[in-house]
Design a protein around this motif. Structure first.
Motif, PDB file in Angstrom:
ATOM      1  N   HIS A  97     -15.617   9.278 -72.889  1.00 52.44           N
ATOM      2  CA  HIS A  97     -15.812  10.148 -71.668  1.00 52.44           C
ATOM      3  C   HIS A  97     -14.681   9.505 -70.678  1.00 52.44           C
ATOM      4  O   HIS A  97     -14.929   8.681 -70.046  1.00 52.44           O
ATOM      5  CB  HIS A  97     -16.884  10.160 -71.105  1.00 52.44           C
ATOM      6  CG  HIS A  97     -18.020  11.169 -71.792  1.00 52.44           C
ATOM      7  ND1 HIS A  97     -18.723  10.644 -72.915  1.00 52.44           N
ATOM      8  CD2 HIS A  97     -18.323  12.269 -71.644  1.00 52.44           C
ATOM      9  CE1 HIS A  97     -19.373  11.523 -73.339  1.00 52.44           C
ATOM     10  NE2 HIS A  97     -19.267  12.535 -72.766  1.00 52.44           N
ATOM     11  N   ILE A  98     -13.703  10.234 -70.677  1.00 54.14           N
ATOM     12  CA  ILE A  98     -12.687   9.904 -69.631  1.00 54.14           C
ATOM     13  C   ILE A  98     -13.261  10.075 -68.159  1.00 54.14           C
ATOM     14  O   ILE A  98     -12.841   9.236 -67.382  1.00 54.14           O
ATOM     15  CB  ILE A  98     -11.207  10.809 -69.679  1.00 54.14           C
ATOM     16  CG1 ILE A  98     -10.597  10.544 -70.901  1.00 54.14           C
ATOM     17  CG2 ILE A  98     -10.017  10.428 -68.664  1.00 54.14           C
ATOM     18  CD1 ILE A  98      -9.408  11.191 -71.489  1.00 54.14           C
ATOM     19  N   ILE A  99     -13.830  11.492 -68.106  1.00 58.18           N
ATOM     20  CA  ILE A  99     -14.809  11.496 -66.959  1.00 58.18           C
ATOM     21  C   ILE A  99     -16.209  11.140 -67.335  1.00 58.18           C
ATOM     22  O   ILE A  99     -16.651  11.726 -68.219  1.00 58.18           O
ATOM     23  CB  ILE A  99     -14.751  12.844 -66.353  1.00 58.18           C
ATOM     24  CG1 ILE A  99     -13.226  13.433 -65.997  1.00 58.18           C
ATOM     25  CG2 ILE A  99     -15.619  13.304 -65.253  1.00 58.18           C
ATOM     26  CD1 ILE A  99     -13.257  14.638 -65.290  1.00 58.18           C
ATOM     27  N   LEU A 104     -20.610  12.947 -64.694  1.00 57.75           N
ATOM     28  CA  LEU A 104     -20.612  14.395 -64.936  1.00 57.75           C
ATOM     29  C   LEU A 104     -21.186  14.589 -66.476  1.00 57.75           C
ATOM     30  O   LEU A 104     -20.726  13.884 -67.320  1.00 57.75           O
ATOM     31  CB  LEU A 104     -19.310  15.110 -65.015  1.00 57.75           C
ATOM     32  CG  LEU A 104     -19.416  16.466 -65.173  1.00 57.75           C
ATOM     33  CD1 LEU A 104     -19.970  17.396 -63.947  1.00 57.75           C
ATOM     34  CD2 LEU A 104     -18.022  17.098 -65.091  1.00 57.75           C
ATOM     35  N   LYS A 105     -22.174  15.096 -66.525  1.00 58.10           N
ATOM     36  CA  LYS A 105     -22.911  14.998 -68.009  1.00 58.10           C
ATOM     37  C   LYS A 105     -21.933  16.444 -68.777  1.00 58.10           C
ATOM     38  O   LYS A 105     -22.568  17.387 -68.562  1.00 58.10           O
ATOM     39  CB  LYS A 105     -24.325  15.475 -68.004  1.00 58.10           C
ATOM     40  CG  LYS A 105     -25.159  14.555 -67.005  1.00 58.10           C
ATOM     41  CD  LYS A 105     -25.606  13.271 -67.829  1.00 58.10           C
ATOM     42  CE  LYS A 105     -26.585  12.697 -66.986  1.00 58.10           C
ATOM     43  NZ  LYS A 105     -25.775  11.554 -66.333  1.00 58.10           N
ATOM     44  N   ALA A 110     -11.395  18.196 -73.088  1.00 60.09           N
ATOM     45  CA  ALA A 110     -10.144  17.938 -72.477  1.00 60.09           C
ATOM     46  C   ALA A 110     -10.445  16.572 -71.609  1.00 60.09           C
ATOM     47  O   ALA A 110      -9.484  16.112 -71.116  1.00 60.09           O
ATOM     48  CB  ALA A 110      -9.936  19.061 -71.602  1.00 60.09           C
ATOM     49  N   TRP A 111     -11.585  16.166 -71.546  1.00 59.71           N
ATOM     50  CA  TRP A 111     -11.876  14.997 -70.533  1.00 59.71           C
ATOM     51  C   TRP A 111     -12.436  13.832 -71.640  1.00 59.71           C
ATOM     52  O   TRP A 111     -13.126  12.985 -71.035  1.00 59.71           O
ATOM     53  CB  TRP A 111     -12.710  15.332 -69.476  1.00 59.71           C
ATOM     54  CG  TRP A 111     -12.584  16.499 -68.608  1.00 59.71           C
ATOM     55  CD1 TRP A 111     -11.349  16.869 -68.430  1.00 59.71           C
ATOM     56  CD2 TRP A 111     -13.404  17.431 -67.786  1.00 59.71           C
ATOM     57  NE1 TRP A 111     -11.193  17.765 -67.437  1.00 59.71           N
ATOM     58  CE2 TRP A 111     -12.658  18.156 -67.251  1.00 59.71           C
ATOM     59  CE3 TRP A 111     -14.736  17.304 -67.864  1.00 59.71           C
ATOM     60  CZ2 TRP A 111     -13.145  19.149 -66.239  1.00 59.71           C
ATOM     61  CZ3 TRP A 111     -15.279  18.240 -66.897  1.00 59.71           C
ATOM     62  CH2 TRP A 111     -14.346  19.414 -66.087  1.00 59.71           C
TER      63      TRP A 111
END
Ligand SMILES: [Zn+2]
Length: 304
Positions: A97-99, A104-105, A110-111
């Motif tokens: 998970h880049i974010i 953020l669940k 894209a992230w």
């Protein structure tokens, strides 16, 4: 899905998938043993999509967030061509998970990025920071079909440049002047007038790439700087600014398409070399250094 695909999806080996089919695995919370459903066909296993999804879902239900849905895994694996999105080795993939999940669940592809275990560890240890992760992701994205179209567009953009004949002359002049009077000791690498880190960020050039691309030719880049500033070389200076102005315009329309300069550096040199034709290795080296100089001298690329 077959055993290989299942292994790729789960970031494990085909042997491990065999284990999952025959012996199953313990669910993380309930500690119930769950087997991966499969059908034996000619000594190999066929796993239905539904069976695969059900298996993943059971784990996800017990530990939400740790196991991305199959479609996300599939999309990320395809994007990375079943290789690590960072080191590009064909190793079992994990999905980062880049974010961060804790912030953020999400399962937004894209992230997220597909990476191998080794690179995932580096990320965890902070050796590959968030910005680098984003740039690796961007590279994967750009490698898609769009790039081929953009490349063709870029090529025709360069092909119509009226500055190319001047450029060829310019390279020859620069080579001559540098060969005549280059005093390595007096050529400093002084382009500190530009806030290069900021410029790189705006133009989407990573530090590693900049070091590799520009600093390799640092001596020539600095020589160009000296040469342009010498009043004796008035004609060279004029040609230089003529070429730079032309290329700047062309590159602006390129960056409007969201293309970073890492791509432009290479493509610019390759396309110019192809169109000008018959460039020897010294001229190619000079051309590369000239493009780098235009960049650090802020004649091309977005300014910091
Ligand atoms: Zn890797």
């Amino acid at each position: 899905v077959d055993r290989k695909e299942a292994a790729a999806f789960l970031g494990t080996t085909t042997e491990a998938i065999k284990e999952l089919i025959q012996k199953g695995a313990l669910l993380p919370v309930s500690q119930k043993r769950l087997k991966l459903g499969a059908m034996e066909v000619d000594g190999e296993w066929e796993i239905e999509d539904e069976q695969f999804d059900a298996f993943q879902k059971a784990f996800n239900d017990e530990e939400p967030g740790r196991h991305p849905p199959a479609w996300v895994i599939r999309s990320l694996s395809v994007e990375a061509r079943h290789r690590c999105g960072i080191c590009e080795q064909p190793l079992p993939l994990q999905f980062h998970h880049i974010i961060e999940w804790s912030k953020l669940k999400h399962y937004e592809p894209a992230w997220m990025i597909a990476v191998c275990g080794g690179c995932h560890d580096k990320i965890r240890r902070g050796e590959i920071d968030r910005k680098s992760q984003e740039q690796y992701k961007e590279k994967l994205r750009l490698r898609s079909a769009d790039v081929v179209a953009l490349d063709a567009q870029f090529q025709s953009l360069i092909a119509t440049s009226a500055a190319l004949p001047i450029l060829k002359e310019l390279l020859r002049d620069m080579q001559r002047v540098i060969a005549d009077g280059a005093d390595a000791a007096s050529i400093g690498s002084d382009y500190t007038f530009v806030r290069i880190e900021e410029k790189n960020e705006i133009n989407r050039v990573s530090v590693e790439y900049f070091d590799e691309y520009v600093l390799e030719d640092e001596v020539h880049v600095a020589a160009f700087d000296k040469l342009i500033k010498d009043p004796q070389n008035h004609a060279i200076k004029e040609s230089y600014y003529c070429v730079a102005a032309d290329l700047r315009e062309r590159l602006l329309s390129l960056s409007a398409n969201g293309i970073g300069f890492e791509f432009a550096f290479i493509k610019l040199r390759d396309h110019i070399a192809t169109i000008v034709g018959n460039m020897n290795s010294m001229e190619l080296r000079m051309l590369k250094a000239l493009i780098a100089f235009m960049y650090v001298n802020c004649d091309i690329g977005r300014k910091a």
